[in-house]
Scaffold this motif. Sequence first.
Motif, PDB file in Angstrom:
ATOM      1  N   LEU A 410      10.921  83.791  53.572  1.00  0.00           N
ATOM      2  CA  LEU A 410      11.422  85.156  53.410  1.00  0.00           C
ATOM      3  C   LEU A 410      12.573  85.233  52.421  1.00  0.00           C
ATOM      4  O   LEU A 410      12.553  86.023  51.474  1.00  0.00           O
ATOM      5  CB  LEU A 410      11.847  85.714  54.765  1.00  0.00           C
ATOM      6  CG  LEU A 410      12.404  87.142  54.754  1.00  0.00           C
ATOM      7  CD1 LEU A 410      11.321  88.131  54.361  1.00  0.00           C
ATOM      8  CD2 LEU A 410      13.001  87.510  56.096  1.00  0.00           C
ATOM      9  N   LEU A 411      13.608  84.404  52.611  1.00  0.00           N
ATOM     10  CA  LEU A 411      14.799  84.518  51.775  1.00  0.00           C
ATOM     11  C   LEU A 411      14.524  84.103  50.336  1.00  0.00           C
ATOM     12  O   LEU A 411      14.979  84.759  49.394  1.00  0.00           O
ATOM     13  CB  LEU A 411      15.929  83.681  52.370  1.00  0.00           C
ATOM     14  CG  LEU A 411      16.511  84.193  53.695  1.00  0.00           C
ATOM     15  CD1 LEU A 411      17.639  83.293  54.165  1.00  0.00           C
ATOM     16  CD2 LEU A 411      17.001  85.626  53.554  1.00  0.00           C
ATOM     17  N   ALA A 412      13.771  82.996  50.147  1.00  0.00           N
ATOM     18  CA  ALA A 412      13.445  82.557  48.782  1.00  0.00           C
ATOM     19  C   ALA A 412      12.590  83.607  48.081  1.00  0.00           C
ATOM     20  O   ALA A 412      12.795  83.912  46.897  1.00  0.00           O
ATOM     21  CB  ALA A 412      12.716  81.215  48.825  1.00  0.00           C
ATOM     22  N   GLY A 413      11.641  84.172  48.804  1.00  0.00           N
ATOM     23  CA  GLY A 413      10.787  85.203  48.225  1.00  0.00           C
ATOM     24  C   GLY A 413      11.575  86.438  47.840  1.00  0.00           C
ATOM     25  O   GLY A 413      11.351  87.034  46.775  1.00  0.00           O
ATOM     26  N   MET A 414      12.503  86.849  48.707  1.00  0.00           N
ATOM     27  CA  MET A 414      13.324  88.021  48.404  1.00  0.00           C
ATOM     28  C   MET A 414      14.232  87.759  47.201  1.00  0.00           C
ATOM     29  O   MET A 414      14.468  88.647  46.379  1.00  0.00           O
ATOM     30  CB  MET A 414      14.158  88.397  49.619  1.00  0.00           C
ATOM     31  CG  MET A 414      13.352  88.927  50.787  1.00  0.00           C
ATOM     32  SD  MET A 414      12.495  90.458  50.415  1.00  0.00           S
ATOM     33  CE  MET A 414      13.877  91.593  50.296  1.00  0.00           C
ATOM     34  N   ALA A 415      14.742  86.527  47.099  1.00  0.00           N
ATOM     35  CA  ALA A 415      15.605  86.188  45.957  1.00  0.00           C
ATOM     36  C   ALA A 415      14.822  86.287  44.650  1.00  0.00           C
ATOM     37  O   ALA A 415      15.311  86.839  43.654  1.00  0.00           O
ATOM     38  CB  ALA A 415      16.172  84.782  46.138  1.00  0.00           C
ATOM     39  N   LEU A 416      13.588  85.771  44.634  1.00  0.00           N
ATOM     40  CA  LEU A 416      12.767  85.859  43.423  1.00  0.00           C
ATOM     41  C   LEU A 416      12.414  87.302  43.100  1.00  0.00           C
ATOM     42  O   LEU A 416      12.425  87.723  41.937  1.00  0.00           O
ATOM     43  CB  LEU A 416      11.490  85.024  43.605  1.00  0.00           C
ATOM     44  CG  LEU A 416      11.673  83.507  43.569  1.00  0.00           C
ATOM     45  CD1 LEU A 416      10.374  82.804  43.940  1.00  0.00           C
ATOM     46  CD2 LEU A 416      12.135  83.058  42.189  1.00  0.00           C
ATOM     47  N   GLY A 417      12.087  88.068  44.136  1.00  0.00           N
ATOM     48  CA  GLY A 417      11.788  89.480  43.930  1.00  0.00           C
ATOM     49  C   GLY A 417      12.986  90.239  43.383  1.00  0.00           C
ATOM     50  O   GLY A 417      12.853  91.094  42.494  1.00  0.00           O
ATOM     51  N   LEU A 418      14.186  89.900  43.902  1.00  0.00           N
ATOM     52  CA  LEU A 418      15.410  90.550  43.427  1.00  0.00           C
ATOM     53  C   LEU A 418      15.667  90.224  41.958  1.00  0.00           C
ATOM     54  O   LEU A 418      16.021  91.098  41.168  1.00  0.00           O
ATOM     55  CB  LEU A 418      16.595  90.106  44.280  1.00  0.00           C
ATOM     56  CG  LEU A 418      17.975  90.653  43.886  1.00  0.00           C
ATOM     57  CD1 LEU A 418      17.978  92.177  43.973  1.00  0.00           C
ATOM     58  CD2 LEU A 418      19.056  90.078  44.789  1.00  0.00           C
ATOM     59  N   LEU A 419      15.473  88.954  41.589  1.00  0.00           N
ATOM     60  CA  LEU A 419      15.666  88.560  40.196  1.00  0.00           C
ATOM     61  C   LEU A 419      14.702  89.309  39.274  1.00  0.00           C
ATOM     62  O   LEU A 419      15.071  89.750  38.185  1.00  0.00           O
ATOM     63  CB  LEU A 419      15.476  87.049  40.035  1.00  0.00           C
ATOM     64  CG  LEU A 419      16.575  86.164  40.628  1.00  0.00           C
ATOM     65  CD1 LEU A 419      16.190  84.689  40.511  1.00  0.00           C
ATOM     66  CD2 LEU A 419      17.905  86.416  39.919  1.00  0.00           C
ATOM     67  N   CYS A 420      13.461  89.445  39.735  1.00  0.00           N
ATOM     68  CA  CYS A 420      12.466  90.184  38.962  1.00  0.00           C
ATOM     69  C   CYS A 420      12.864  91.655  38.835  1.00  0.00           C
ATOM     70  O   CYS A 420      12.768  92.248  37.759  1.00  0.00           O
ATOM     71  CB  CYS A 420      11.098  90.046  39.630  1.00  0.00           C
ATOM     72  SG  CYS A 420       9.747  90.746  38.679  1.00  0.00           S
ATOM     73  N   GLY A 421      13.332  92.234  39.947  1.00  0.00           N
ATOM     74  CA  GLY A 421      13.786  93.624  39.913  1.00  0.00           C
ATOM     75  C   GLY A 421      14.971  93.804  38.985  1.00  0.00           C
ATOM     76  O   GLY A 421      15.059  94.796  38.243  1.00  0.00           O
ATOM     77  N   LEU A 422      15.910  92.836  39.008  1.00  0.00           N
ATOM     78  CA  LEU A 422      17.080  92.915  38.134  1.00  0.00           C
ATOM     79  C   LEU A 422      16.675  92.854  36.671  1.00  0.00           C
ATOM     80  O   LEU A 422      17.283  93.516  35.810  1.00  0.00           O
ATOM     81  CB  LEU A 422      18.051  91.767  38.454  1.00  0.00           C
ATOM     82  CG  LEU A 422      18.881  91.916  39.725  1.00  0.00           C
ATOM     83  CD1 LEU A 422      19.703  90.654  39.966  1.00  0.00           C
ATOM     84  CD2 LEU A 422      19.805  93.129  39.631  1.00  0.00           C
ATOM     85  N   TYR A 423      15.638  92.075  36.367  1.00  0.00           N
ATOM     86  CA  TYR A 423      15.159  91.982  34.986  1.00  0.00           C
ATOM     87  C   TYR A 423      14.760  93.367  34.476  1.00  0.00           C
ATOM     88  O   TYR A 423      15.122  93.760  33.350  1.00  0.00           O
ATOM     89  CB  TYR A 423      13.980  91.021  34.901  1.00  0.00           C
ATOM     90  CG  TYR A 423      13.202  91.141  33.606  1.00  0.00           C
ATOM     91  CD1 TYR A 423      13.694  90.599  32.426  1.00  0.00           C
ATOM     92  CD2 TYR A 423      11.986  91.828  33.559  1.00  0.00           C
ATOM     93  CE1 TYR A 423      13.000  90.731  31.229  1.00  0.00           C
ATOM     94  CE2 TYR A 423      11.293  91.975  32.376  1.00  0.00           C
ATOM     95  CZ  TYR A 423      11.795  91.418  31.218  1.00  0.00           C
ATOM     96  OH  TYR A 423      11.100  91.556  30.041  1.00  0.00           O
ATOM     97  N   TYR A 424      14.024  94.112  35.311  1.00  0.00           N
ATOM     98  CA  TYR A 424      13.578  95.433  34.879  1.00  0.00           C
ATOM     99  C   TYR A 424      14.733  96.430  34.816  1.00  0.00           C
ATOM    100  O   TYR A 424      14.737  97.329  33.964  1.00  0.00           O
ATOM    101  CB  TYR A 424      12.462  95.944  35.796  1.00  0.00           C
ATOM    102  CG  TYR A 424      11.127  95.345  35.441  1.00  0.00           C
ATOM    103  CD1 TYR A 424      10.369  95.864  34.405  1.00  0.00           C
ATOM    104  CD2 TYR A 424      10.641  94.240  36.121  1.00  0.00           C
ATOM    105  CE1 TYR A 424       9.158  95.302  34.051  1.00  0.00           C
ATOM    106  CE2 TYR A 424       9.427  93.674  35.785  1.00  0.00           C
ATOM    107  CZ  TYR A 424       8.684  94.208  34.736  1.00  0.00           C
ATOM    108  OH  TYR A 424       7.486  93.631  34.392  1.00  0.00           O
ATOM    109  N   VAL A 425      15.710  96.269  35.700  1.00  0.00           N
ATOM    110  CA  VAL A 425      16.894  97.136  35.638  1.00  0.00           C
ATOM    111  C   VAL A 425      17.657  96.895  34.342  1.00  0.00           C
ATOM    112  O   VAL A 425      18.031  97.837  33.616  1.00  0.00           O
ATOM    113  CB  VAL A 425      17.813  96.884  36.853  1.00  0.00           C
ATOM    114  CG1 VAL A 425      19.158  97.587  36.658  1.00  0.00           C
ATOM    115  CG2 VAL A 425      17.145  97.380  38.124  1.00  0.00           C
TER     116      VAL A 425
END
Length: 528
Positions: A410-425
């Motif tokens: 869960l936490l590793a997946g959320m961290a990767l998802g957050l990084l991906c989201g930050l890229y688009y931001v």
Amino acid sequence: MVHKHFRYYVSHLRHDIPAGVVVFLVALPLCLGIALASGAPLFSGIITGIVGGLVVSWASGSQLSVSGPAAGLTVIVLEAIDRLGGFPAFLPAVVLAGAFQLTLGFLRAGVIGAYFPAAVIKGMLAAIGLILIIKQIPHALGYDADFEGDESFFQPDSHDTLSELGYALMAISPGAALVSLVALAILLAWETAPIKGNALLSLIPGPLVAVLWGVGFNVYSAAYLPELAIAPEHLVQLPDSRGFDDLLGQLTRPDFTHWADGELWSTAATLAVVASLETLLSLEAIDKLDPLKRVAPTNRELKAQGLGNIVAGLLGGLPMTAVIVRGSANVNAGGRTKMACFIHGLLLLLSVMFIARYLNLIPLACLAAILLLTGYKLAKPQLFKEMYRKGTSQAVPFTVTVGAILFTDLLAGMALGLLCGLYYVIKTNFHSAITLTRDGNHYLLRLHKDVSFLNKALLRDYLARIEADGYLIIDGSRAQFIDQDILETIQDFVAAASDDNITVELRNLNGDSGIVTGPLARPQPAGH
């Protein structure tokens, strides 16, 4: 005020009582399974579920969140029990973790949860739904190689979940499969208009009917259809206690003799950080599911979790978090207020005190059916279609989060998802911070809001497009902040612009206005 709150909770009891029963049925095997996977006494998982229902529900500001032992902490707990020398020596770490969480709550660290994009939260929900489906199919078929509530794709025996599904299909228990199929049919029937419109049937929770069916089949097949009888290992296995005194006798007392051990403190800190993150993520997810769109106070939730872990540790329980599976089961069952969570905790307490022997007749297959339907509601195909319709800025972080959680945790997946989201931001802000408009040989370069050094490459690209003999206006009137690197880049361009006969006019650029270079290179008003 107290009278007003009392009336509020009473007014929703007709929704919360059935929801509390459903959450109890879902939580019971999860509490036992997570305790088993953590290498802790089975009773410790039940204790944490009880504390989560009776204590944390009222300390929390969330109306729908449900707390209890979490699958995401099993590896940490298993290793810590071994390192610290046993479960009693581990319990002080749970108490300390609770104290750390209380501190985080008072330091207002709950704001962290608000920094996860909606696409990532929805990806987490979809991933949890898919995990529930693929992990519960073996239980539904009577192949219980993993503990109930396991949320890891890769197994301790080096197999992955797809391999486990293959083994389950080759080792189907006919009785368990029949129980789960009929239970699913009952649950789906209870979602239809005829049942919902019936004044009597609508008051009975569908999952309760599914469980009663499973118990009835189990008892009948054991007596008359031995070839379909469900083996004891495929049933709920609740520790039997006879009354409150017997219950107290089963509690494990914490061993505080090693309180100065550095290993104990580092374990407590790890538990506090991981449990707090999982709680905040779960809280964000449950708020998304709430049909009434209420927003729970995150700092209060950290304090409630801290209190819960202190109490659980003192009573011999596992560490707890707010748990998505139980919370989503609560929402899907129609829960409206924290009474549903409280009722689930009360039922856990009463069950271990008085009716453990009867609950041990429940097949895991019918409980798996409840979780299968919960998983489907979290990962509906419509959700995937909706995210892809919103474009790559939403679809890509969503997909990355789903895949990463499935194949890591869960936490590793959320961290990767957050990084991906930050890229688009960053990408969006990068392109929207500066715009260039052209009309013939006239150019307007406009700076918007905050322009930082990250936009320097884009600025140079735009400036390189200004052709010789052009007239360029650089307008900073809409910018709230302009980085010094940006100003220096503009100054360098202005200094060289006369070589290409380019006229540059500055407007509200950190106090500078006027025509500063070109064939008319003399200061003039900005409106010239």
